[in-house]
Every structure is written in C-alpha cells, then in structure tokens.
Write a protein that holds these residues in place. Sequence first.
Motif, PDB file in Angstrom:
ATOM      1  N   GLU A 124      44.159 -15.953  -6.918  1.00 11.21           N
ATOM      2  CA  GLU A 124      42.758 -16.180  -7.294  1.00 11.21           C
ATOM      3  C   GLU A 124      41.978 -16.780  -6.119  1.00 11.21           C
ATOM      4  O   GLU A 124      42.548 -17.391  -5.212  1.00 11.21           O
ATOM      5  N   SER A 125      40.663 -16.615  -6.207  1.00 10.49           N
ATOM      6  CA  SER A 125      39.803 -17.077  -5.119  1.00 10.49           C
ATOM      7  C   SER A 125      39.322 -18.511  -5.367  1.00 10.49           C
ATOM      8  O   SER A 125      38.909 -18.850  -6.482  1.00 10.49           O
ATOM      9  N   VAL A 126      39.432 -19.334  -4.329  1.00 14.94           N
ATOM     10  CA  VAL A 126      38.987 -20.734  -4.416  1.00 14.94           C
ATOM     11  C   VAL A 126      38.037 -20.996  -3.253  1.00 14.94           C
ATOM     12  O   VAL A 126      38.260 -20.501  -2.137  1.00 14.94           O
ATOM     13  N   LEU A 127      36.991 -21.754  -3.525  1.00 11.15           N
ATOM     14  CA  LEU A 127      36.036 -22.120  -2.472  1.00 11.15           C
ATOM     15  C   LEU A 127      36.019 -23.637  -2.344  1.00 11.15           C
ATOM     16  O   LEU A 127      35.898 -24.343  -3.354  1.00 11.15           O
ATOM     17  N   THR A 128      36.169 -24.142  -1.121  1.00 15.01           N
ATOM     18  CA  THR A 128      36.052 -25.592  -0.963  1.00 15.01           C
ATOM     19  C   THR A 128      34.972 -25.919   0.062  1.00 15.01           C
ATOM     20  O   THR A 128      34.793 -25.209   1.050  1.00 15.01           O
ATOM     21  N   LYS A 171      29.196 -14.766  -2.573  1.00 13.58           N
ATOM     22  CA  LYS A 171      30.001 -13.970  -1.628  1.00 13.58           C
ATOM     23  C   LYS A 171      31.489 -13.969  -2.019  1.00 13.58           C
ATOM     24  O   LYS A 171      32.132 -12.926  -2.032  1.00 13.58           O
ATOM     25  N   HIS A 172      32.020 -15.160  -2.322  1.00 12.48           N
ATOM     26  CA  HIS A 172      33.474 -15.263  -2.505  1.00 12.48           C
ATOM     27  C   HIS A 172      33.922 -15.193  -3.958  1.00 12.48           C
ATOM     28  O   HIS A 172      35.110 -15.059  -4.237  1.00 12.48           O
ATOM     29  N   ARG A 173      32.996 -15.332  -4.885  1.00 14.60           N
ATOM     30  CA  ARG A 173      33.301 -15.276  -6.328  1.00 14.60           C
ATOM     31  C   ARG A 173      34.562 -16.079  -6.689  1.00 14.60           C
ATOM     32  O   ARG A 173      35.522 -15.548  -7.256  1.00 14.60           O
ATOM     33  N   PRO A 174      34.571 -17.371  -6.356  1.00 15.84           N
ATOM     34  CA  PRO A 174      35.771 -18.171  -6.631  1.00 15.84           C
ATOM     35  C   PRO A 174      35.906 -18.505  -8.122  1.00 15.84           C
ATOM     36  O   PRO A 174      34.913 -18.488  -8.850  1.00 15.84           O
ATOM     37  N   VAL A 175      37.133 -18.843  -8.514  1.00 14.14           N
ATOM     38  CA  VAL A 175      37.331 -19.342  -9.887  1.00 14.14           C
ATOM     39  C   VAL A 175      37.083 -20.855  -9.917  1.00 14.14           C
ATOM     40  O   VAL A 175      36.795 -21.421 -10.966  1.00 14.14           O
ATOM     41  N   VAL A 176      37.241 -21.504  -8.754  1.00 20.62           N
ATOM     42  CA  VAL A 176      37.002 -22.956  -8.661  1.00 20.62           C
ATOM     43  C   VAL A 176      36.248 -23.251  -7.365  1.00 20.62           C
ATOM     44  O   VAL A 176      36.561 -22.688  -6.310  1.00 20.62           O
ATOM     45  N   PHE A 177      35.259 -24.140  -7.483  1.00 19.90           N
ATOM     46  CA  PHE A 177      34.565 -24.636  -6.290  1.00 19.90           C
ATOM     47  C   PHE A 177      34.818 -26.135  -6.193  1.00 19.90           C
ATOM     48  O   PHE A 177      34.533 -26.889  -7.125  1.00 19.90           O
ATOM     49  N   PHE A 178      35.356 -26.578  -5.046  1.00 20.60           N
ATOM     50  CA  PHE A 178      35.688 -27.997  -4.845  1.00 20.60           C
ATOM     51  C   PHE A 178      34.637 -28.687  -3.981  1.00 20.60           C
ATOM     52  O   PHE A 178      34.235 -28.167  -2.935  1.00 20.60           O
ATOM     53  N   LEU A 179      34.246 -29.874  -4.421  1.00 23.82           N
ATOM     54  CA  LEU A 179      33.300 -30.682  -3.644  1.00 23.82           C
ATOM     55  C   LEU A 179      33.674 -32.159  -3.775  1.00 23.82           C
ATOM     56  O   LEU A 179      33.993 -32.624  -4.872  1.00 23.82           O
ATOM     57  N   HIS A 200      28.399 -22.207 -12.858  1.00 23.91           N
ATOM     58  CA  HIS A 200      28.529 -21.526 -14.152  1.00 23.91           C
ATOM     59  C   HIS A 200      27.881 -20.142 -14.103  1.00 23.91           C
ATOM     60  O   HIS A 200      28.370 -19.193 -14.718  1.00 23.91           O
ATOM     61  N   LYS A 201      26.787 -20.048 -13.335  1.00 28.76           N
ATOM     62  CA  LYS A 201      26.125 -18.754 -13.172  1.00 28.76           C
ATOM     63  C   LYS A 201      27.094 -17.726 -12.588  1.00 28.76           C
ATOM     64  O   LYS A 201      27.045 -16.543 -12.919  1.00 28.76           O
ATOM     65  N   TYR A 202      27.989 -18.193 -11.713  1.00 26.34           N
ATOM     66  CA  TYR A 202      28.951 -17.283 -11.065  1.00 26.34           C
ATOM     67  C   TYR A 202      30.339 -17.367 -11.712  1.00 26.34           C
ATOM     68  O   TYR A 202      31.351 -17.018 -11.104  1.00 26.34           O
ATOM     69  N   ASN A 203      30.367 -17.881 -12.940  1.00 27.67           N
ATOM     70  CA  ASN A 203      31.615 -17.954 -13.702  1.00 27.67           C
ATOM     71  C   ASN A 203      32.727 -18.692 -12.956  1.00 27.67           C
ATOM     72  O   ASN A 203      33.871 -18.240 -12.882  1.00 27.67           O
TER      73      ASN A 203
END
Length: 419
Positions: A124-128, A171-179, A200-203
């Motif tokens: 799965e895709s993750v964005l940090t 761009k990356h359509r992650p399942v989780v975004f970390f901040l 939430h807009k990008y699920n």
Amino acid sequence: IGACSVEALLHLLPQLLWFYCACRTAGNMSSVSVPPPKCLQKPLVVPHRHMFGPGPSNVPPRILEAGANPVIGHMHPEIFEIMSDIKSGIQYMFQTQNNMTLAVSGTGHTAMECAIFNTVEPGESVLTAVNGIWGERAAEMAERIGARVNTIVAPPGGFFTNAEIEQALSKHRPVVFFLAHGESSTGVLHPLDGIGQLCHKYNCLFLVDSVASIGGAPLYMDQQGIDILYTGSQKVLNAPPGTAPISFSERACQKIFNRRTKPVSFFLDLSWLANYWGCDGKPSRVYHHTGPVTAFYSLRESLAVLVEEGLEKSWERHQKVAEYFHACLENMGLKLFVKEKKARLSTVTTIVAPHGYDWKEITTYIMKTHNLEISGGLGPSVGLVLRVGLMGCNSSKANVDMVLAALKDALKHCHKSKV
Ligand code: PMP
C-alpha cells in the motif's frame, strides 16, 4: 598446657587440611561460571537533574509516588478500572470521543509502529511529511513492512502548506498520511487545520504524531479530522517513559478490522490491544501481554494533573512561557531556528547553534556546571541547533531564567573561535 594444645593442634592438622580442601572444591563446583557482578552489590544512585532537554522531563513527586503503589495483577478488576480512567483521560487530552483509545506498553516509537503496522498492508501507498527526523522514521517503519513510501520534504525548521499536502495526496493516493504536530528535532509546530479534511477527500487516513506537543499546544482530534493520534508519557505529561497513549477514529478502525493480512506484529495487533483495553465490546478480556501496571498508575496520575489544570490553561501556560523564553533569547543576541513565530513549538525551543562555539561543549558545560540538561540537534538538525524542552511542570518562567543563566554562563566560559 601450652605444649599440650600445640600437640593437639598438630594431631588435628590433617583433618583441618581436608576440611579446607573440601570447602575449596565445593566452591569450584558451583554451577555458575559468571560471578555475581560487583556493581550490583553497591546501592542504586540516581542524581537529581533539571531535565530541560526534549524529553524525558522531570517527574514530580506526586506522579513518582503513584508509580510506587503495590503491583497487582494486570488482569485484576482494579487495574481495568485504572485503564478505564486512563482511557477517559486520553480522550480528554486528545479531544476525542473515539472508543478505540488506549495506551500502548512502550515508548512513543511503539505507538508509531502500532499506528503504522495496523493501518498499512504490504504494497500500500504511504505518504510522510518530512521536516525533521520523525517523518523520516515513520517512512522507514512503513518501508520495513513493505509499503510503497513517498515523502514530501521541507528543510529543517520549515513546514508544509495545505496546497502542497493536497498536491502530494492527489499524486500518490496514499492510504495513510503521516505528519508530526510537534517536530521536536527542529522545533516546529505544524498547523493542522484543514489537513484532515483533505486526507478524507482522497480517502486517506490522517496520522499525527503529538509526542512533543500534546498538552502544550492546542489539538482537537475529532474536530481536526485526525484518524490516528499518538503521544508519549514523558514530555508534557511528566510521567516516566514507557506508556504511549493512542487513539483510532471509526474510519481508521474500519480499515484496520477489514485487512487482508494480519499485522506484522503480534504485540501491537490492535485487535488484541482493543480487547485488553476493553474497547472491543467483548464480555471478557483475554491475556495478551503483562501490562506495565506501575507505569499505568503514573500515567493515570499524570492525566489527573492535566485534568486538574485544564487543557486550555496548560496550552496557555506553555505558550506564555515559550514567548517569554524566546524574547529573552533574542535579547541575549541568540537566534531562534524557526523563523515564523506561529510555527514555533512552545514545548521544545530550537536555538541556532551559537556561532563560533562547539554546541557539544556548551551542553556538556551546562550539564556539569548547572546539573541541567539541554541538548543538541537530532537527525537533520544535528550541529545546527541547541534544543531546550520546558514541558509540563517544567514550563515556568523561573525555569526559563535558570536556563538563560546557564546559557549565559556557558557562552562566557566555553571556547569561542575567532572566526
Ligand atoms: N515523536 C516525537 C515528536 C518525539 O519527540 C519523540 C521522542 N523524542 C518520539 C516520537 C519518540 O518517542 P520515544 O523516544 O518515547 O520512543
């Protein structure tokens, strides 16, 4: 009489010799080959210190004493009641109604892994968001479980606009975004408003690290659309390290409990933890691991302290003390690492490493001379900053004055190069 005794002793000599040898041999036949260490035959000595680094902070007697209560079973009804009190305290501290709210047995890193291991499946895709060490670490944890990791990167001391975050989400359509809300390695307080809604807009689930900020800066988990939020016990809460509050939204639970694969960690599997913490609605709890009961006592007491002061008062106190500290530092001719005032973390202040000095000499001098901990940078801020943490009971003007005096003294006595 004397001659008689000598004669008697001479007579007994062979037996005495045999007894001596037997004792020696018995000693040699001991089953242990590693002798008892001499160091453990001396009493434990721990110094009192002013803990003004980025954590742990000082633990007040009230919280230490709570931890000194008797150990009872980790499945006894009294412990379940204490855990339930802790859950209420965390819900207040996080400003959430989430039922899935508990404390992981371990430090902030344990909660980080709990969040990532449960929400992310391999592939799965993750964005940090990387603006210090914590985004880097979150990326590494996700990578280790086989996620496809992307990062957005800001220079240390910087942060991201919502437009930059939205662009990366689309761009990356992650399942989780970390901040990281409070980036303790750089001293940045990241704005949170609007990011949850974007996720939430990008699920995507919005995962926030509040280890260095919770209780010291405003945060509203539900209102700000945060799906997973965790913190540590040893910063603003002033409890010993070793427990890590965490909470999951309904959306996060939906994803977690509909996984195709089991989480990689048995210890951090949320379905087990949910049962131990009475969050799964099942009538009975099953043994998973031995909860650190004395750490629960301290955590409960630290949350009671926060409840007594009130969240808003605590936020306000940290903010006022930080502003006073920052103004005094600038008056001394020192520079703050975070340029934008509103992005300065009130709990951990980053000071630009004074020009011409070796930062390590400064921190060592202050520790030696003032019995006071401040620290250097971490990860991308190493060599660039000094970090001072004034958290929970340590956040006071009197402590600011103590740090300033120590800093002035260090700048006077440490070696300064001519350049
Ligand atoms: N995140 C942040 C923002 C932190 O400041 C820390 C601790 N310095 C951690 C995570 C990790 O916490 P711990 O050291 O308790 O594992």
